[in-house]
Design a protein around this motif. Structure first.
Motif, mmCIF file in Angstrom:
data_model
loop_
_atom_site.group_PDB
_atom_site.id
_atom_site.type_symbol
_atom_site.label_atom_id
_atom_site.label_comp_id
_atom_site.label_asym_id
_atom_site.label_seq_id
_atom_site.Cartn_x
_atom_site.Cartn_y
_atom_site.Cartn_z
ATOM 1 N N THR B 139 0.815 -1.218 0.000
ATOM 2 C CA THR B 139 0.000 0.000 0.000
ATOM 3 C C THR B 139 0.847 1.266 0.000
ATOM 4 O O THR B 139 1.945 1.289 0.525
ATOM 5 C CB THR B 139 -0.914 0.040 1.240
ATOM 6 O OG1 THR B 139 -0.127 -0.237 2.396
ATOM 7 C CG2 THR B 139 -2.032 -0.970 1.128
ATOM 8 N N GLN B 143 -4.312 5.322 0.284
ATOM 9 C CA GLN B 143 -5.016 4.445 -0.640
ATOM 10 C C GLN B 143 -6.232 3.821 0.020
ATOM 11 O O GLN B 143 -6.409 3.893 1.235
ATOM 12 C CB GLN B 143 -4.071 3.357 -1.151
ATOM 13 C CG GLN B 143 -3.076 3.892 -2.180
ATOM 14 C CD GLN B 143 -2.265 2.798 -2.800
ATOM 15 O OE1 GLN B 143 -2.059 1.751 -2.193
ATOM 16 N NE2 GLN B 143 -1.789 3.027 -4.021
ATOM 17 N N VAL B 145 -8.374 0.387 0.750
ATOM 18 C CA VAL B 145 -8.230 -1.059 0.877
ATOM 19 C C VAL B 145 -9.590 -1.670 1.144
ATOM 20 O O VAL B 145 -10.271 -1.263 2.088
ATOM 21 C CB VAL B 145 -7.268 -1.422 2.026
ATOM 22 C CG1 VAL B 145 -7.178 -2.931 2.201
ATOM 23 C CG2 VAL B 145 -5.900 -0.805 1.798
ATOM 24 N N LEU B 169 -4.725 4.883 5.612
ATOM 25 C CA LEU B 169 -5.458 4.112 4.609
ATOM 26 C C LEU B 169 -6.950 4.165 4.918
ATOM 27 O O LEU B 169 -7.346 4.353 6.078
ATOM 28 C CB LEU B 169 -4.996 2.652 4.624
ATOM 29 C CG LEU B 169 -3.527 2.401 4.290
ATOM 30 C CD1 LEU B 169 -3.158 0.946 4.558
ATOM 31 C CD2 LEU B 169 -3.252 2.761 2.838
ATOM 32 N N SER B 235 -7.245 0.225 -4.228
ATOM 33 C CA SER B 235 -5.908 -0.191 -4.670
ATOM 34 C C SER B 235 -5.593 -1.615 -4.264
ATOM 35 O O SER B 235 -4.913 -2.344 -4.982
ATOM 36 C CB SER B 235 -4.850 0.727 -4.078
ATOM 37 O OG SER B 235 -5.110 2.067 -4.425
ATOM 38 N N VAL B 236 -6.041 -1.977 -3.093
ATOM 39 C CA VAL B 236 -5.725 -3.305 -2.578
ATOM 40 C C VAL B 236 -6.989 -3.952 -2.036
ATOM 41 O O VAL B 236 -7.762 -3.317 -1.333
ATOM 42 C CB VAL B 236 -4.658 -3.241 -1.458
ATOM 43 C CG1 VAL B 236 -4.399 -4.617 -0.872
ATOM 44 C CG2 VAL B 236 -3.368 -2.624 -1.971
#
Lengths: 345, 345
Positions: B139, B143, B145, B169, B235-236
């Motif tokens: 990460t 971002q 998640v 995050l 992003s993740v």
DNA sequence: TTTTAGTTGGACAATATTTGTCCCACTACT
DNA sequence: AGTAGTGGGACAAATATTGTCCAACTAAAA
């Protein structure tokens, strides 16, 4: 990296034992060629059963082949052995031992081979190999190398061809013939070294032990004088260290002399000097050969001696050995040495 | 260097067993804090006697202290454990396993922790630790998640504080609430992740499973729409892989639905899709949450699932998992996976 | 060709070691 | 004071190791 090794040692402390045992066996099989279980077990000082267990294991791992004619090492076995050489050193703690001895005796370097050359032929052969290798490292072409007598030094010869490159070295006998087997005399050894390495040799055909009168006379002889002058040009001396009493016996010393030596507390011998346990030269034989003083100006001294029972003798010599000495010994002697030192402190 | 390792393995093949066993025990003591012999033996699945033998050994080596109140790991023990982490991986052959799985399923990376999280709490906790660490690696600050539910994912939370650095995050629940324990729902997990890392969280307070009518209606709600748009910015994704039947049960699916799923040959579940053993999605629940198509454009997928019995489910999902997937699993599942693959071929 | 000295692998009783399972005294909490 | 947990002692039972044979075989020597 070394950290990792120590961590492994901490959590699996039995590892070195296993590793060494199997290494020893594998090495024995390598050296002996095709060998049977019983002969092998004798060689490595293990019971037949244990040897069998381990060889079965090694066989299963494909490191040896085991046919009804005997056991033989495989290529893979050789590879493993080769890879493991250095690790054995580390795992066995020999490196620490080496450093310890090097510092306590103020030596140039100490090399310890695993095992005890008294009980184990492998250690003996390793001693010779390492000595040969070192000799190669320490010499430049055309230099003069002085060698003494004794079994340990004699056994180096067979590894010279393999490890010493063409350098046309000149080998001189560091002392005259003493009353022992021809094979173990400095003369013979110098000659055999020369043969093995395609070098030259100069020998001293004189009794090691002379009366004062004869000694003085001989020292004036041109042939002898010339020879003795070679000692000043010597770059490397490779010598053994003997047990005092044993040397006296091998020299065929008179009972009176033996008594003198014994009463002086002599334990070690090198170059005709007898040392007591504090490293003091307590007795000197009017020897024809290289002198203690001359040693100090020699570039490199290679002291080769192993076997736990020789530890006392080794220690006594090392106490005042020149600092440019490289000691090559075995685990048995090294451990005994530090033990004795510990006991003193 | 790797050569050396292999040589050691060849000549002392029992090493990995010993190493792993003691590593496991030491790790258990580390994780459990002060613990007794009997509880410990249960934890590591060894008999009381064997645990005792090993802990005595570890104690003697100074890796643990062992008082009448229980056993505790020493600083040295921690150090050893830390140093050994990578070696364990190598000695256990996990690295090869990882590569094998990575290639057969065409994944970005595979990480296997030793043990089986089904039998062994250590493996479970390692799974969590490694997942947390990976999350940190993958990460960038600020971002988004997305997280799903399930026990495995939930257990990651406790290691996040330790391994994930301040990145603010945003954690979003990848799916709505399903009919299971609050602690295992995506909502709760997203929130707990946020708390653990000082991050933000967005949750989906909607049942996971809706009627078509309700579903369509909800999708038009601005609050929900906004939430769903977050998925495109994700992003993740960090998600578990479930056993089909178990998931159906946990979802309180109707008997008819369960039958449908079963007949379709579903073995695995992820993101509301049920997969058969060939990796084909055979059933889909009209789930509120991230969609399979959206996954493909996500930068990193962190699939976390362990336990040998989950192997089939894991395999079924991986068959068509996006190539940017990082699989974190345990030895038990990994071995079972390759075994199943071998049986097919 | 026979002999001989060497080899492995099988067998097995004797011996050590490991293992499972108690119990007991102790301790740190509740 | 009670309790749940601790390590260490003890010990018989199970298991593994060990020493020591022997038979069958092999390769080289005689």
């Amino acid at each position: 990296m070394n950290n990792l090794l120590q961590a492994q040692l901490k959590i699996v402390p039995e590892m070195p034992l296993l590793l060494q045992k199997r290494y020893k066996i594998l090495m024995a099989i390598l050296l002996a060629g095709e060998i049977g279980r019983r002969s092998l077990s004798e060689l490595v000082h293990l019971t037949e059963r244990e040897t069998r267990k381990e060889t079965d294991l090694l066989n299963q791992q494909g490191l040896i082949t085991i046919r009804s004619a005997g056991m033989e090492i495989t290529q893979e076995g050789k590879d493993v052995l080769d890879t493991l050489k250095d690790v054995i050193h580390e795992w066995s703690g020999l490196i620490q031992l080496e450093q310890q001895l090097q510092q306590t005796y103020n030596l140039s370097r100490v090399i310890i081979v695993p095992g005890d050359s008294e009980e184990n032929n492998l250690a003996k052969s390793l001693l010779g190999q390492v000595a040969a290798k070192q000799l190669n490292c320490l010499t430049q072409p055309k230099q003069i190398v002085a060698v003494t007598g004794g079994g340990t030094i004699a056994s180096i010869a067979e590894y010279l061809t393999q490890f010493v490159k063409q350098k046309t070295l000149t080998y001189v006998a560091a002392r005259g013939g003493i009353g022992e087997e021809v094979q173990l005399q400095a003369n013979t050894i110098a000659a055999s070294f020369a043969t093995a390495t395609n070098g030259l040799s100069r020998t001293l055909y004189l009794p090691d032990h002379l009366s004062e009168e004869a000694y003085n006379m001989m020292m004036k002889e041109p042939v002898i004088k010339e020879m003795l002058e070679l000692y000043d040009q010597t770059s490397v001396v490779i010598h053994g260290i003997g047990d005092a009493m044993e040397m006296a016996r091998r020299r065929n010393s008179t009972p009176e002399e033996i008594q003198t030596i014994e009463q002086a507390g002599a334990v070690g011998e090198a170059f005709g000097y007898y040392f007591n346990k504090d490293g003091k030269a307590v007795h000197r034989i009017r020897t024809v050969g290289i002198q203690l003083k001359q040693l100090e100006s020699v570039q490199h001294l290679l002291a080769v001696a192993g076997g736990s029972s020789k530890a006392t003798a080794i220690g006594s010599y090392l106490k005042h050995a020149p600092p440019q000495t490289v000691l090559i010994t075995d685990e048995g002697a090294a451990k005994e040495l530090v033990k004795q030192n510990r006991d003193i402190n």
